[in-house]
Enzyme design. Structure first.
Site, PDB file in Angstrom:
ATOM      1  N   ASP A 249       0.818  -1.210   0.000  1.00 50.80           N
ATOM      2  CA  ASP A 249       0.000   0.000   0.000  1.00 50.80           C
ATOM      3  C   ASP A 249       0.855   1.264   0.000  1.00 50.80           C
ATOM      4  OD1 ASP A 249      -2.350  -1.392   0.006  1.00 50.80           O
ATOM      5  OD2 ASP A 249      -2.677  -1.262   2.168  1.00 50.80           O
ATOM      6  N   LYS A 271      -3.712   3.452  -2.551  1.00 49.70           N
ATOM      7  CA  LYS A 271      -4.886   4.287  -2.808  1.00 49.70           C
ATOM      8  C   LYS A 271      -4.632   5.682  -2.251  1.00 49.70           C
ATOM      9  CE  LYS A 271      -8.137   0.401  -2.276  1.00 49.70           C
ATOM     10  NZ  LYS A 271      -7.274  -0.562  -1.583  1.00 49.70           N
ATOM     11  N   MET A 384      -7.733   8.880   8.651  1.00 51.24           N
ATOM     12  CA  MET A 384      -8.034   9.550   7.381  1.00 51.24           C
ATOM     13  C   MET A 384      -8.954  10.751   7.600  1.00 51.24           C
ATOM     14  SD  MET A 384      -8.608   6.012   5.227  1.00 51.24           S
ATOM     15  CE  MET A 384      -9.559   5.293   6.584  1.00 51.24           C
TER      16      MET A 384
END
Length: 476
Positions: A249, A271, A384
């Protein structure tokens, strides 16, 4: 090589320790761990040695040493605080052709006791030939991380199957190839993780397969932690060195990727907001496809695979496809960033619970149970949450959280780029606007943030010359 390294069988053999202090106790414990029949002679002994005698684990004679004490001994350790007496004991023992060790007097020894890593029946011994016992202990400490406790259980499994493997493979080279595969594959990993019944089942399958490849690999979902390579688990580090393919990731730190086996294939599936290198469904299918090709696949995720890491979705696919998998937890960002930022997530006086939530925006909103999150005496951690920070602040105050509630933002926590922003719900947006943090940034809300000035003493890169008494605020 000045000494010949050997392992001596002392089980049930009479071994004599002269001395009753801490050094004698340390030597005595090694003898008892090896099954020796130990006798201790000293005018007085420390409480721990007396306790061993009271439990009938040793024979204790509270008196001075005499020459006749050597008559029945097969091995002697002189560990008194009298150097002259130690030397006398050593000389008499050597005259009787006995093995003798003298604490801190290597010139009087005819054998040395090394620093030991005990993973019985696997034992690793480290010696510097008496040049530096401290260095030997330091080397042992480093080796401890490379020899997991499970190696002892793995050796026991090898002993159980040794005869069957020998009967299964007549050719020595075939046996070696088989053991190489077993000791670096799924059998070993199941032993290390404590799944002994599964290890036996896998071993039976390997025996049935023989030396022909099964055609199916395995997937390891490994948490890479929040960034600092030192926070990897031993098991994660071992799997990094075994993987054929690494699927990783965006949040996996470069120093961690550098630890991967050099010839492993790397596949980036990270991502970012509004840009995905690969959709989650495609990642799931990729892992299964690579394993079906026979690869050992390392799925490397920032933080922990099961905390906002979508690891559950990936193993759903693997299970449906019949792909073997293992999950290795990692230190999640909430724990790592809070710790390095000097913020305890719980504290008896401020927070009796902690809640992890995602602050990821969807269609311009964050759909959360705001009344529950507004309850007092808890800590909130938003993953996030940087983009949605204005929404988070507004919703918390709208649902009754005091406007002066402390809040902290930890930018790229546990790395050399760490920076901590501290404020309240009323002023944090202005601080962020003045000096915008870089993602990934974790958001912590709660009274525990008040403790940062008192507790933020730890640095991700401590300077040993500075000493432990000087406060260090990482990233400030």
């Amino acid at each position: 090589m000045e000494q010949l390294p050997i392992f001596l069988e002392v089980k049930n053999r009479p071994c004599l320790v002269v001395g009753g202090g801490r050094v004698a106790l340390r030597k005595l414990n090694h003898l008892l761990a090896s099954g020796a029949s130990a006798q201790v002679i000293a005018p007085e002994v420390i409480d721990e040695i007396q306790t061993l005698a009271d439990a009938s684990k040793i024979t204790l004679s509270l008196r001075a040493f005499v020459d006749e004490d050597l008559d029945q001994a097969s091995l002697v350790i002189a560990a008194t605080d009298n150097r002259t007496l130690n030397r006398t004991i050593a000389g008499q023992a050597k005259a009787r052709k006995l093995l003798v060790n003298v604490a801190d007097q290597p010139e009087d020894c005819n054998f040395l006791m090394p620093a030991i890593i005990d993973r019985s029946p696997v034992v690793v011994a480290v010696s510097t030939g008496s040049a530096s016992p401290v260095l030997a202990r330091m080397i042992r400490a480093r080796l401890e991380s490379l020899v997991p406790a499970g190696y002892g259980r793995l050796a026991e499994l090898c002993a159980r199957y040794r005869d069957r493997v020998k009967a299964r493979f007549n050719d020595q080279r075939d046996r070696r190839r088989f053991w190489d595969r077993v000791l670096q594959g799924g059998v070993a990993e199941r032993v290390f993780s404590g799944h002994l019944e599964e290890a036996d089942q896998t071993m039976e399958r390997e025996l049935a397969i023989g030396i022909t490849d099964s055609g199916k690999g395995e997937v390891y979902l490994v948490g890479a932690g929040p960034g600092d390579p030192d926070l990897l688990t031993f098991r994660a580090l071992r799997l990094l060195q075994q993987a054929d393919v690494v699927v990783y990731d965006r949040l996996v730190a470069k120093p961690i990727l550098a630890m991967v086996r050099r010839d492993a294939r790397h596949i980036y599936v990270g991502k970012e907001r509004n840009h995905h290198a690969m959709r989650q469904e495609e990642i799931n299918a990729l892992l299964a496809s690579l394993a079906k090709e026979g690869h050992r696949v390392l799925r490397l995720k920032g933080g922990d695979p099961f905390i906002f890491g979508r690891g559950g979705e990936e193993i759903d696919t693997l299970a449906a496809e019949g792909i073997p998998f293992q999950v290795v937890p990692g230190i999640t960002a909430a724990s790592g960033c809070a710790c390095y930022g000097g913020i305890p997530l719980t504290h008896r006086d401020y927070a009796q619970s902690v809640t992890f939530v995602t602050g990821h925006l969807k269609d311009g909103s964050i759909d959360l149970n705001w009344p529950q999150l507004a309850q007092p005496h808890q800590t909130l951690v938003f993953y996030m949450g940087l983009v949605g920070l204005p929404v988070i602040v507004a919703k918390l105050m709208e649902h009754g959280v005091p406007r002066d509630m402390p809040i902290a933002l930890v930018q790229q926590g546990t790395t050399h780029m760490q920076k901590v922003y501290v404020g309240t719900l009323t002023d944090i947006l202005a601080k962020v606007e003045q000096d915008p943090p870089e993602p990934p940034t974790l958001v912590i809300v709660g009274q525990v943030v008040k403790l940062r000035d008192k507790l933020a003493w730890f640095s991700a890169n401590p300077d040993p010359e500075r000493g432990a008494t000087t406060p260090i605020l990482p990233g400030d």
